[in-house]
Scaffold this active site. Structure first.
Site, PDB file in Angstrom:
ATOM      1  N   GLU A   1       0.831  -1.212   0.000  1.00 24.96           N
ATOM      2  CA  GLU A   1       0.000   0.000   0.000  1.00 24.96           C
ATOM      3  C   GLU A   1       0.868   1.266   0.000  1.00 24.96           C
ATOM      4  O   GLU A   1       0.354   2.358   0.283  1.00 24.96           O
ATOM      5  CB  GLU A   1      -0.928   0.033   1.220  1.00 24.96           C
ATOM      6  CG  GLU A   1      -1.878  -1.155   1.354  1.00 24.96           C
ATOM      7  CD  GLU A   1      -3.029  -1.156   0.353  1.00 24.96           C
ATOM      8  OE1 GLU A   1      -3.101  -0.223  -0.474  1.00 24.96           O
ATOM      9  OE2 GLU A   1      -3.827  -2.098   0.397  1.00 24.96           O
TER      10      GLU A   1
ATOM     11  N   HIS B   1      -7.167  -3.466   9.575  1.00 21.45           N
ATOM     12  CA  HIS B   1      -8.269  -4.360   9.217  1.00 21.45           C
ATOM     13  C   HIS B   1      -9.197  -4.466  10.438  1.00 21.45           C
ATOM     14  O   HIS B   1      -9.210  -5.488  11.135  1.00 21.45           O
ATOM     15  CB  HIS B   1      -7.729  -5.734   8.817  1.00 21.45           C
ATOM     16  CG  HIS B   1      -6.946  -5.737   7.539  1.00 21.45           C
ATOM     17  ND1 HIS B   1      -6.396  -6.863   6.979  1.00 21.45           N
ATOM     18  CD2 HIS B   1      -6.638  -4.722   6.686  1.00 21.45           C
ATOM     19  CE1 HIS B   1      -5.778  -6.552   5.854  1.00 21.45           C
ATOM     20  NE2 HIS B   1      -5.891  -5.246   5.647  1.00 21.45           N
TER      21      HIS B   1
ATOM     22  N   HIS C   1     -12.583  -4.678   3.503  1.00 20.73           N
ATOM     23  CA  HIS C   1     -11.127  -4.703   3.623  1.00 20.73           C
ATOM     24  C   HIS C   1     -10.651  -4.051   4.937  1.00 20.73           C
ATOM     25  O   HIS C   1      -9.958  -4.687   5.721  1.00 20.73           O
ATOM     26  CB  HIS C   1     -10.510  -4.012   2.395  1.00 20.73           C
ATOM     27  CG  HIS C   1      -9.021  -3.999   2.385  1.00 20.73           C
ATOM     28  ND1 HIS C   1      -8.278  -3.693   1.266  1.00 20.73           N
ATOM     29  CD2 HIS C   1      -8.106  -4.223   3.366  1.00 20.73           C
ATOM     30  CE1 HIS C   1      -6.986  -3.768   1.558  1.00 20.73           C
ATOM     31  NE2 HIS C   1      -6.857  -4.072   2.831  1.00 20.73           N
TER      32      HIS C   1
END
Ligand code: 13P
Ligand code: ZN
Length: 263
Positions: free
Chosen positions: A104, A130, A199
């Site tokens: 990311e 998460h 997600h």
């Protein structure tokens, strides 16, 4: 380290789930200068970030378990430097044994760039978790900033205090993709946090406590909403904070709420 320990204890980071970064300031660079050994190889970014030209960013490694950051920092994270155009990066510290920055990375860089463009240059932390109740709620409500913000603001009084600009929300997208980075960047121009359907959530903030606090507040409100809904036979909870009450909170605390999310 404390953020990672606290967040892991809450179950926000199964396996290598989630990632964390910090944009170094001048004092950090002076203090860390003896440790920085830039690699010669530069790696191109898919999406240039000219706002971050020359910046140094501490970033968790791809595949790293955040629960291990206290024990093995040089494998779990590293420092990268952006080139003078913000088009490529090279490692300067850490990422031992060929570790690489989080998948990311581009989303984190886009979040810093958008914060700088929005005049929030003090934001030096970007954090992705998460968070389970956020993920659970994302399977139930539409991925719209207004729907998410109103649901959370109206569930728990503290919500509008912690995120008066509301939160962003995106439909499911491929993790680590340039599309996710671009869409997150757009929403984080206005919002400090953005939900990624099925997600997790990403936040930008001035420091680690604030980044943790934003996600913690969103996660807690989402959990309360889900619990209240389940206790109400699946139906919308009956007593929610009204728009009038939300305005009264803002008046009391001198907050400027996102008017688009109030009726
Ligand atoms: P990384 O291990 O590459 O940081 O990926 C974890 C994650 O949560 C991707 O969204
Ligand atoms: Zn993730």
């Amino acid at each position: 380290t404390r953020l990672c320990v606290d967040a892991c204890a809450r179950g926000w980071h199964e396996a290598n789930g989630g990632n964390l970064s910090y944009r170094l300031d001048e004092d950090d660079l002076v203090a860390l200068a003896p440790l920085l050994e830039p690699e010669s190889q530069w790696h191109g970014l898919k999406r240039a970030v000219p706002e971050l030209a020359g910046a140094h960013v501490l970033m968790s490694a791809s595949g790293a378990y955040l629960s291990n950051v206290a024990y093995d920092p040089s494998h779990i994270c590293g420092i990268i430097q952006l080139d003078a155009c913000g088009e490529s990066w090279r490692a300067c510290w850490g990422f031992a044994d060929d570790a690489r920055p989080s998948s990311e990375l581009e989303t984190h860089l886009a979040a810093y760039a958008t914060a700088l463009r929005a005049g929030d240059g003090a934001d030096r932390v970007v954090y992705h978790a998460h968070a389970p109740h956020v993920i659970a709620l994302s399977t139930l409500i539409e991925p719209s900033p207004r729907a998410w913000t109103r649901t959370l603001w109206r569930t728990m009084t503290e919500g509008i205090v912690v995120f008066p600009q509301g939160i962003g929300a995106l439909p499911w997208m491929v993790p680590g993709s340039p599309e996710l980075a671009e869409a997150t960047c757009e929403l984080m121009a206005v919002h400090r946090a953005c939900v990624w359907t099925q997600h997790g959530i990403m936040a930008r903030a001035a420091g680690f406590d604030e980044a943790f606090g934003i996600i913690d507040t969103v996660e807690k409100s989402a959990g309360i909403h889900l619990g209240a809904r389940a206790a109400n036979g699946g139906a919308e909870p009956r007593h929610l904070v009204s728009d009038e009450q939300l305005r009264a909170i803002c008046e009391r605390y001198g907050l400027t709420p996102n008017e688009g999310f109030l009726d």
